[in-house]
Design a protein around this motif. Structure first.
Motif, PDB file in Angstrom:
ATOM      1  N   GLU A 120       4.740 -13.003 -12.568  1.00  0.00           N
ATOM      2  CA  GLU A 120       3.522 -12.571 -11.892  1.00  0.00           C
ATOM      3  C   GLU A 120       3.624 -11.103 -11.509  1.00  0.00           C
ATOM      4  O   GLU A 120       4.719 -10.521 -11.514  1.00  0.00           O
ATOM      5  CB  GLU A 120       3.286 -13.403 -10.628  1.00  0.00           C
ATOM      6  N   ALA A 121       2.489 -10.527 -11.165  1.00  0.00           N
ATOM      7  CA  ALA A 121       2.438  -9.124 -10.746  1.00  0.00           C
ATOM      8  C   ALA A 121       1.364  -8.952  -9.693  1.00  0.00           C
ATOM      9  O   ALA A 121       0.388  -9.718  -9.641  1.00  0.00           O
ATOM     10  CB  ALA A 121       2.155  -8.224 -11.946  1.00  0.00           C
ATOM     11  N   ALA A 122       1.529  -7.950  -8.855  1.00  0.00           N
ATOM     12  CA  ALA A 122       0.531  -7.657  -7.816  1.00  0.00           C
ATOM     13  C   ALA A 122       0.597  -6.186  -7.450  1.00  0.00           C
ATOM     14  O   ALA A 122       1.655  -5.557  -7.522  1.00  0.00           O
ATOM     15  CB  ALA A 122       0.762  -8.519  -6.576  1.00  0.00           C
ATOM     16  N   VAL A 123      -0.533  -5.649  -7.052  1.00  0.00           N
ATOM     17  CA  VAL A 123      -0.618  -4.298  -6.504  1.00  0.00           C
ATOM     18  C   VAL A 123      -0.808  -4.407  -4.997  1.00  0.00           C
ATOM     19  O   VAL A 123      -1.704  -5.130  -4.527  1.00  0.00           O
ATOM     20  CB  VAL A 123      -1.774  -3.509  -7.135  1.00  0.00           C
ATOM     21  N   ILE A 124       0.038  -3.715  -4.241  1.00  0.00           N
ATOM     22  CA  ILE A 124      -0.035  -3.697  -2.788  1.00  0.00           C
ATOM     23  C   ILE A 124      -0.506  -2.305  -2.361  1.00  0.00           C
ATOM     24  O   ILE A 124       0.121  -1.302  -2.706  1.00  0.00           O
ATOM     25  CB  ILE A 124       1.322  -4.017  -2.151  1.00  0.00           C
ATOM     26  N   VAL A 125      -1.604  -2.262  -1.628  1.00  0.00           N
ATOM     27  CA  VAL A 125      -2.182  -0.994  -1.182  1.00  0.00           C
ATOM     28  C   VAL A 125      -2.172  -0.972   0.345  1.00  0.00           C
ATOM     29  O   VAL A 125      -2.847  -1.780   0.991  1.00  0.00           O
ATOM     30  CB  VAL A 125      -3.620  -0.802  -1.699  1.00  0.00           C
ATOM     31  N   ASP A 126      -1.402  -0.054   0.904  1.00  0.00           N
ATOM     32  CA  ASP A 126      -1.326   0.094   2.359  1.00  0.00           C
ATOM     33  C   ASP A 126      -2.317   1.183   2.777  1.00  0.00           C
ATOM     34  O   ASP A 126      -1.966   2.351   2.920  1.00  0.00           O
ATOM     35  CB  ASP A 126       0.106   0.456   2.769  1.00  0.00           C
ATOM     36  N   ASP A 127      -3.554   0.769   2.937  1.00  0.00           N
ATOM     37  CA  ASP A 127      -4.626   1.715   3.250  1.00  0.00           C
ATOM     38  C   ASP A 127      -5.746   0.938   3.930  1.00  0.00           C
ATOM     39  O   ASP A 127      -6.276  -0.031   3.363  1.00  0.00           O
ATOM     40  CB  ASP A 127      -5.138   2.381   1.980  1.00  0.00           C
ATOM     41  N   ALA A 128      -6.131   1.340   5.121  1.00  0.00           N
ATOM     42  CA  ALA A 128      -7.098   0.590   5.911  1.00  0.00           C
ATOM     43  C   ALA A 128      -8.466   0.532   5.244  1.00  0.00           C
ATOM     44  O   ALA A 128      -9.108  -0.526   5.211  1.00  0.00           O
ATOM     45  CB  ALA A 128      -7.210   1.189   7.309  1.00  0.00           C
TER      46      ALA A 128
END
Length: 657
Positions: A535-543
């Motif tokens: 599996e793969a995922a994109v994590i975006v730390d941005d409000a």
């Protein structure tokens, strides 16, 4: 011996013979080398363009990648991120990026069909190769292009085009009935280890990942059933991590050049490299319009570039192919641990969207511990109803444990409707003849096909259904579901409904933590994703990005799009006894036959005293919501029978669902 016993004995003998035949039918190493040589010799070396940029289309979307890299510094990366909610926008973005590629295209997917959207993408990939772009395509074998002529033609198409198949059972591209049965008996674990990773990467600067495969029902183009899905486009330096992960899969031992597969190689040996089948688009006018828009910079700017958000911290988390080795360690499969860590970090709210609400034991314990916090974070879950899901077998396990989900974990559960009123789709294109209409019982059994729904024209036949313009649709295999024990088809299909129309089912896999961190990827947050699939995922730390994703999910759980799952109103007598017996029955791996379930589905009824939707724990909930049954919209014998049988006897299937 009874007739049933004779049939089972004959089936077992057939499976045994299939195993022997499959083992003996493979090509020798010399034959595989000869087939590979035939393909290599046939590949065109003609390059249509001599320009340094490979005659790439000038694209404002592609330029987002260059802009992000120019604005980035080693300690302060810059990215642009775009949520692709609409299916047609997701296809538009893919076509535009393929045309704007200058150096390389890497495509990795679980499903690649040969319908309109898939063939359109395939033609663009070949066109890019001919103008000088290196194109690599990697498809999981279970759902790869099921046409040996197309695969053999691709094998010998062009020197810049390469295609490989991941984890081919018995060294074949296309499996038959006996291959599936044999693979389950001889090598069950390996057969279930699938590459569920999905990625389109262009020039190692801009990538797309998420739930969508390459089939019409992922782009709102199917006349019967379409997925409510979501991708994320990322432009910027994290594309380098995407490139590294793709390369690991491309070089993996289980990734086999298509010309070296037994069935494709045999076709090359007997016929040489065939011509590609002629283009036969089901709805050519729609294809032509999409193709035109993909080259229109104003359309691309308005629909894809302007909505993109500038973000800083982006992380691509993806399992490696080594996850499928017996000696695999945690470093090979970072997706599940990373996502579990993010879930556990929620302090105020976790917004989770998954098509299949089936939890591993580890995930269950995580949510139990979160529930014990004071105060516990709110956990809001968007998932499928039985009417919307493409996999009723999986839904049965979600149904079985609703009490646990609500009472022990504190979930607020919303189940997606098959005919949502406010989905991010073009309703005019999806249902050109109007909304779903009731179908009388007397005609439903006669007119419904195996998928249980009709095209907009309201008529089906043996070969399919009629589309918007009266043309015959192709029968799609819903290949996202698992194959059954003795079948090359999907394990289950959507169930028949009370109304005709183009239904939708949730397929998006997303998460928002504390309105600050957003996750979009391929992971279903289930045991299968943790154990068997990569599996793969994109994590975006941005409000700002997280809030945009949260708004998208909250739209899906609005009353016009989802039913809310809540405890039933307590009966005046024996409510405690009913709850206790239901809890005991639920804990049994088999024979969970207690008929009165703890929770059911509710629909919001707005009025002067109920102006806004309420949470299921609100004291006025039962005044503002009406119970619509355990399986609203579903029409299947006694409504509950099919799923109740699976609920009673299917708990042991949880790890592989």
């Amino acid at each position: 011996m009874t007739a049933l016993s004779l049939r089972w004995a004959a089936r077992c003998v057939a499976v045994g013979l299939a195993l022997l035949c499959s083992a003996c039918a493979g090509l020798s190493q010399a034959q595989r080398d000869q087939a590979a040589g035939i393909a290599a010799a046939a590949r065109s070396q003609v390059i249509d363009c001599q320009q340094a940029n490979a005659c790439a289309l000038d694209s404002p979307l592609h330029e987002l990648g260059a802009r992000a890299l120019a604005e980035s510094a080693p300690q302060s990366p810059r990215h642009y991120a775009l949520i692709l909610d609409q299916g047609q926008d997701a296809l538009l973005a893919r076509l535009n990026l393929l045309r704007s590629a200058r150096h390389s295209i890497d495509l990795q997917t679980y499903i690649f069909d040969k319908d309109d959207s898939a063939r359109l993408v395939l033609e663009e990939l070949l066109a890019a190769a001919r103008r000088g772009v290196r194109v690599r395509v990697l498809i999981d074998q279970l759902s790869a292009i099921a046409d040996l002529q197309i695969l053999a033609a691709l094998a010998g198409s062009h020197q810049n085009f390469s295609i490989r198949i991941y984890n081919p059972t018995f060294g074949k591209a296309k499996l038959n009935y006996f291959d599936y049965a044999g693979s389950v008996l001889c090598c069950f674990r390996r057969f279930n280890q699938r590459m569920h990773t999905k990625l389109l990467l262009v020039d190692e600067r801009i990538g797309i990942t998420g739930g969508r495969n390459y089939q019409d029902d992922y782009y709102d183009w199917d006349a019967e059933y379409n997925f409510r899905d979501r991708d994320v486009l990322i432009a910027g330096p994290e594309a380098g991590a995407m490139a590294g992960n793709f390369q690991a899969f491309w070089d993996a031992r289980r990734s086999t050049p298509v010309e070296r597969l037994n069935d494709v190689g045999r076709k090359l040996l007997s016929e040489g490299v065939p011509a590609m089948p002629p283009l036969d688009y089901l709805r050519p006018a729609r294809v032509a319009e999409m193709s035109r828009e993909a080259s229109d910079p104003e359309v691309v700017q308005a629909r894809l570039v302007e909505p993109a958000l500038p973000v800083g911290a982006v992380k691509y988390v993806a399992d490696l192919p080594q996850k499928h080795r017996r000696e695999s360690n945690g470093d090979d499969a970072p997706a599940a641990p990373e996502l579990e860590m993010l879930i556990g970090s929620a302090s105020q709210e976790l917004l989770l969207q998954t098509p299949y609400l089936v939890l591993s034991r580890q995930a269950q314990e995580l949510f139990r511990q979160m529930r014990k916090r004071q105060p516990p974070p709110a956990v809001i879950v968007s998932t499928n109803s039985l009417a919307a899901t493409d996999n009723p077998v999986v839904y049965s396990m979600s149904f079985k444990y609703k009490r646990r989900h609500l009472r022990e974990f504190g979930f607020q559960i919303y189940e997606y409707k098959p005919f949502p009123e406010d989905a991010p789709v073009d309703y005019a294109a999806l249902m050109p003849e109007g909304p779903p209409i009731p179908v009388p019982d007397s005609t439903r059994s006669r007119r419904f096909g195996p998928s249980g729904s009709l095209g907009p024209s309201g008529s089906t036949g043996p070969s399919g259904s009629l589309g918007a313009a009266g043309e015959t649709t192709r029968r799609l295999q819903r290949t996202e579901s698992r194959p059954s024990f003795l079948s090359s088809g999907a394990a289950s299909e959507p169930l028949p409904l009370k109304r005709a129309g183009v239904r939708m089912g949730l397929h998006a896999k997303s998460m928002v933590i504390d309105n600050r961190i957003a996750v979009i990827g391929t992971h279903n947050f289930d045991p299968r994703s943790e154990t068997y699939n990569t599996e793969a995922a994109v994590i975006v730390d941005d409000a700002a990005f997280a809030q945009a994703l949260a708004a998208s999910i909250r739209r899906d759980i609005a009353p016009e799009n989802s039913w809310v799952i809540a405890p039933r109103a307590k009966p005046p007598v024996f409510s405690g006894l009913d709850y206790s017996l239901g809890k005991v029955s639920e804990s049994l791996p088999l024979f969970d036959l207690w008929p009165w379930r703890y929770a059911t589905s509710y629909q919001f009824q707005p009025g002067p005293d109920c102006p806004l939707p309420l949470g299921p724990r609100d004291p006025d909930f039962h005044r503002c919501y009406v119970a619509v049954g355990d399986f609203p919209e579903v029409s299947v014998g006694p409504k509950w029978l099919y799923t109740r049988v699976l609920t009673a006897f299917g708990a042991g299937l949880v790890p592989i669902l």
